[in-house]
Scaffold this active site. Structure first.
Site, PDB file in Angstrom:
ATOM      1  CG  ASP A  64     146.524  89.117 -91.156  1.00 51.67           C
ATOM      2  OD1 ASP A  64     146.971  89.425 -90.273  1.00 51.67           O
ATOM      3  OD2 ASP A  64     147.535  88.317 -91.531  1.00 51.67           O
ATOM      4  CD  GLU A 103     145.265  93.868 -89.621  1.00 54.06           C
ATOM      5  OE1 GLU A 103     146.427  93.703 -89.090  1.00 54.06           O
ATOM      6  OE2 GLU A 103     145.478  92.850 -90.731  1.00 54.06           O
TER       7      GLU A 103
END
Length: 753
Positions: free
Chosen positions: A479, A508
């Site tokens: 993330d 990400e």
């Protein structure tokens, strides 16, 4: 050993962090080896005083110096101010190590983002302050302020070549806000691939030859040259090496002690590209044994064939059942029935939020989901169906309710440097942080402060988190990967791949950034295709835009070996069918399954869930849509061409139909509305897939992004049986085909394209 790792490649004006590796091998008293005992959560102290950085060499005209950053100096920064080679020395407990930093010329140019008053919903002419944020400042509010000029708000920024997007947040709020775009002209990145071989067939000729194949950027005019670099951790030295153009040679006997030689190469033209790396070994005492060649930056072979299913954990079990690991395990058979082989779970660690990205304990599962043992049991249930499990790793930030952040803000000794700090005058939040500084955050994420990777204790803490979960799962989706330093991800990759070469690392990075491919991540968000499919689905772009987006990977400098995740939606995005026109979800989903890369299904996409994070529709889901996704998965599994690399446009003519009425088009985007809603392409080639061993029979895919159906003709001879449905889509005897949303047809190789 605390060696900081491989040489680093950057541009003038771009900072590189300098950090010792393996901080878990440091004692609190500053010594090496013994380590600090494992704690349940954030460790205090990491012997930072054991390390000192100094700049041992720099270009003649450089005034650059080592910046200690927001820590003790064990993790420091270097911002080159002149092109050339910089050598930073790390004094560590076990000796002195060198970190080479190669800085290339700055390719940035001044550009101006501009938002006129009429571009904003609401009167913003008297806004007190306007933050501008984008990838150029890592989406940080308060660091760049717009000025008022001729009825508009403007910001000057120094940007590299390419398309750039910025958000103007008025009064440091997203209510209202506006977007601005600017294009900076200039070259894209060249690319390079390394290969190695013996100089001759005779083992007595032990010379190893490394060859670099450099390719110009798609829009580049200058043929790239290649720079080779050695790795300071290896025994191979420049005295052993001969370089001649695109070849590097050295005697195998220079590696006779059984060591490794890591060779790095960077392509250089109008600008530089990312490095490629080979890791070489030679067995035998005299260096005349077998040459071992590893490409450490490449993804495991299975990733190229993967089909991913993302589960938003707490909405998966249904309306009346609380989702737990046990309840997910009871539904694994459904996931398996889709035919997917990889599942990505949103965060499962302790968090006060339903989405889970505000972690309060990174070492334990959330109480509402179940125990650690129940989590591991669920993982094993997926494994019983040969489905890999990807864990959502959140190491950019924690919840501000995490004890470590509370102790940090309360001034508890040992926690001073655990989180980023910014001057209070740059605080763009509406929070009174009651001090001379504020925590670093991205966007307006005031509840999730950024961790400070200038702290060696934080780096050790996050490596402990990684070591905690990696043995249990098959990969990490990382993330906010773009918020964590490159050097840390390089260390993570080597650490994980040494234990399990098949382990997956998914980044990400939105928008995607090619630097995270350089010995960091295996699989990358394809934001270019995502945005193109959205524009096609809303009618703002012709269907052929998806092929243009596919070419963006090379333009950004990704090598052909890179693997990209293709998706139409995820937990951060509105549902495609909700945001886009009727009749466009099916062809968009088909695009993700019939183009190269790893396709993603976001839970509920296949069941017609309309809300971004809505409850899974079990009893009233769209059964036909579910079956459609099953057929897409099955076809991609059955047909090697759909997992290969080759994509070629196919001319298509719309002869009848389309929501805009009958149209007779000559083919090509922009000829008429109906034609703009159709795209066709050939899929063929061996590619790099683990399942594709030879050139395969070509397939032709036709997508129609509209409601209803169209009749088309192709500039390609095909069989008329749709492989998705098994039906004949011939519309007469003249070669016309009837297409509703997507058809996949077998080409006739004897006829050709």
């Amino acid at each position: 050993m605390h060696h900081p790792g491989p040489p680093r490649f950057t541009s003038v004006g771009e900072s590189v962090e300098l950090a010792p590796r393996n901080p878990d091998r440091i004692c609190d008293d500053g010594g090496a080896e013994g380590g600090v005992e494992d704690q349940d959560d954030a460790p205090v102290g990491a012997g930072d005083g054991s390390f000192r950085w100094r700049l041992a060499d720099r270009p003649v005209d450089s005034d650059a110096a080592v910046d200690p950053g927001q820590g003790s100096g064990a993790v420091s920064h270097l911002t080159p101010d002149e092109p050339g080679v910089y050598v930073a020395e790390l004094e560590a407990p076990e000796g002195v190590h060198e970190q080479v930093v190669r800085a290339f010329p700055d390719v940035r140019h001044e550009a101006t983002f501009r938002v006129a008053d009429e571009d904003v919903e609401g009167d913003v002419s008297d806004a007190d302050r306007v933050s501008v944020l984008g990838a150029f400042n890592d989406f940080t509010m308060g660091t760049h302020r717009a000025r008022r000029e001729n009825g508009a708000w403007v910001l000057d920024a120094s940007l590299p070549p390419g398309d750039h997007d910025a958000i103007f947040a008025f009064d440091d709020s997203f209510d209202p806000y506006a977007r601005a775009e600017v294009t900076v002209e200039g070259p894209e990145r060249p690319r390079v691939r390394l290969d190695a071989r013996r100089a001759g067939d005779d083992r007595e000729d032990d010379e190893v030859v490394v060859t670099a194949t450099a390719r110009a950027a798609p829009d580049g005019d200058e043929a790239p040259r290649v720079e080779f670099h050695l790795d300071g951790r290896d025994g191979l030295s420049w005295d052993d090496v001969t370089v001649d153009g695109d070849e590097l040679r050295f005697p195998g006997s220079s590696m006779a002690d059984g060591g490794v030689a890591r060779i790095h190469a960077v392509p250089v033209a109008e600008r530089h590209g990312i490095a490629d790396t080979l890791s070489l070994t030679v067995d035998g005492e005299d260096g005349g044994g077998t040459l071992g060649v590893d490409r450490p930056a490449d993804a495991p072979g299975w990733v190229r064939d993967a089909t991913i299913y993302q589960i938003f954990v707490r909405e998966f079990a249904g309306e009346t059942v609380d989702t737990t690991f046990r309840e997910i395990a009871r539904r694994v058979e459904y996931v398996a029935s889709l035919g997917v082989d990889t599942v990505w779970l949103t965060p499962v660690v302790a968090s006060p939020t339903r989405h889970g990205y505000h972690a309060t304990d990174l070492f334990d599962t959330a109480a509402d989901l179940g125990t650690r043992a129940e989590f591991e049991s669920m993982v094993e249930r997926f494994h019983e169906f040969d489905i890999r499990v990807v864990f959502d790793l959140v190491v950019n930030h924690t919840s501000r309710d995490h004890p470590a952040f509370q102790l940090h803000r309360a001034g508890v000794p040992g926690y001073e440097d655990h989180y980023e700090r910014v001057p209070v005058e740059e605080n763009a939040t509406d929070v009174d942080w009651a001090g001379d500084d504020a925590p670093g955050v991205y966007f307006n994420w005031t509840q999730i402060p950024n961790l400070n990777y200038d702290s060696l204790a934080v780096r050790r803490w996050m490596l402990d988190v990684i070591d905690e979960w990696a043995p249990v799962v098959d990969g990490f989706r990382c993330d906010v990967a773009w918020g964590v330093p490159h050097g840390f991800w390089k260390e993570v990759r080597e650490r994980l791949k040494a234990a399990s070469p098949e382990f997956l690392l998914l980044d990400e990075t939105v928008p995607r950034r090619v630097g995270f491919r350089e010995n960091e991540f295996d699989l990358h968000y394809d934001t270019d295709l995502y945005y193109a499919l959205r524009d096609v689905g809303t009618g703002d772009a012709p269907a052929t835009a998806l092929l243009d987006a596919l070419g963006a990977s090379a333009q950004r400098g990704y090598p052909d070996e890179a693997v990209h995740m293709r998706y139409v939606e995820n937990h951060d995005e509105e549902r495609y069918a909700t945001e886009c026109d009727e009749g466009t979800l099916r062809p968009a989903a088909a695009a993700t399954f019939t183009l190269p890369g790893a396709p993603l299904i976001y839970y509920g996409q296949e069941r017609g869930v309309p809300e971004q994070r809505g409850t899974m529709r079990w009893h009233d889901g769209d059964a036909a849509l579910t079956d459609y996704h099953r057929r897409l998965v099955a076809l991609r599994t059955e047909e090697p061409a759909l997992r290969a690399d080759g994509v070629e446009p196919v001319g298509v003519e719309v002869v009848e139909g389309g929501a805009d009425g009958d149209g007779v088009g000559a083919g090509g985007a922009g000829t008429d509305p109906a034609t703009d809603r159709v795209v066709a392409y050939e899929r063929s080639g061996a590619g790099e897939s683990a399942s594709v061993d030879a050139v395969t029979d070509p397939l032709v895919v036709v997508l129609h992004f509209d409601s209803g159906s169209v009749t088309v003709r192709l500039d390609y001879a095909v069989d008329t049986t749709d492989l998705l449905t098994g039906t004949d889509v011939a519309a007469g005897d003249d070669g016309a085909l009837r297409v509703e949303d997507a058809v996949v047809l077998r080409g006739r190789p004897s006829t050709g394209n």
